[in-house]
Design a protein around this motif. Sequence first.
Motif, short mmCIF file in Angstrom:
data_model
loop_
_atom_site.label_atom_id
_atom_site.label_comp_id
_atom_site.label_asym_id
_atom_site.label_seq_id
_atom_site.Cartn_x
_atom_site.Cartn_y
_atom_site.Cartn_z
N UNK A 47 0.83 -1.21 0.00
CA UNK A 47 0.00 0.00 0.00
C UNK A 47 0.86 1.25 0.00
N UNK A 48 2.03 1.20 0.64
CA UNK A 48 2.95 2.34 0.60
C UNK A 48 3.44 2.58 -0.82
N UNK A 49 3.64 1.50 -1.58
CA UNK A 49 4.11 1.64 -2.96
C UNK A 49 3.08 2.35 -3.83
N UNK A 50 1.80 2.27 -3.44
CA UNK A 50 0.75 2.91 -4.22
C UNK A 50 0.55 4.38 -3.91
N UNK A 51 1.28 4.91 -2.92
CA UNK A 51 1.12 6.31 -2.55
C UNK A 51 1.80 7.23 -3.56
#
Length: 299
Positions: A47-51
């Motif tokens: 989910x951090x990668x999608x920020x």
Amino acid sequence: MFSGFLLIFLPLVIGYLIPVHSKKILHFINVQTSRLVLLILALMGLSLAGLDNLSQNLNQILLYTLTFFSCISTCNLLVLPMIDRLMPTASDHKQHKLPILHMMAESLKLVLVVAGGLLVGLLLNFDLSWVSQASEIILLLLLFFIGIQLRNSGMTLKQIVLNKKGATIALVMIVTSFCGGVIAALLLGLPINHGLAMASGFGWYSLAGILIGDSLGSILGGAALLNELLREMLALVLIPLLIQRYPNTAIGYAGATAMDFTLPVIQSSGGIRCVPVAIVSGFILSLLVPVLILFFVSL
């Protein structure tokens, strides 16, 4: 307002109501709980990668982590020594060497899992819209298992009530952590309830990071994970240094981990007399971590 709180809190309560006497089943639950924690933390990394603006968000995570860690730890360590003066605990003057570095490495493993998820998300660049829903489903199962673990930890209500020192340490930890959380929230311009949620991890870094990340987003979730991880690592260093003169302070700062992860360090450094106090304090804080975090994030 509290519908989300009740929905997530329900599996914890159901799990707590289930007595399990089979060692095989308990072992299975313990193993699956560890695996679910790793899985959710990997999803947190995804989910951090999608920020958007990832580098800026990582800087924000570090800022939040250092601010909350500094404020909460300072408040804890300013007040906990008062318990040693008012309610002293006898400790044995025996020191046994424990593999502290190995224990720290075990803690850091969870950070590497988050980093691995982040790296996979960045390199593969695939659709991440499913991550949030998957995390929520796994979280419900994880809370159910945690409820069973807490119920079958061996602690009875009578043991908790009779050990006033352990309960007092837990109460002081809660109040001082809340003070630190409020101060940090004001410094960072965050809502007070977010600061109180961040202050309610008490060293249980995996669960704090997962619960806060699921409700308040990956940035605060990552900060919660690192904040509580720093507490545990500092506790591993401080316990052998403080426990002879300030046993209650050493036990209290260990937070929820005093009943499990840091308990061997407490026992080897402070002696067997410190163990009941540590278990009661740690158990109370462990029991309250999911309750308080879920309550504050629902406000």
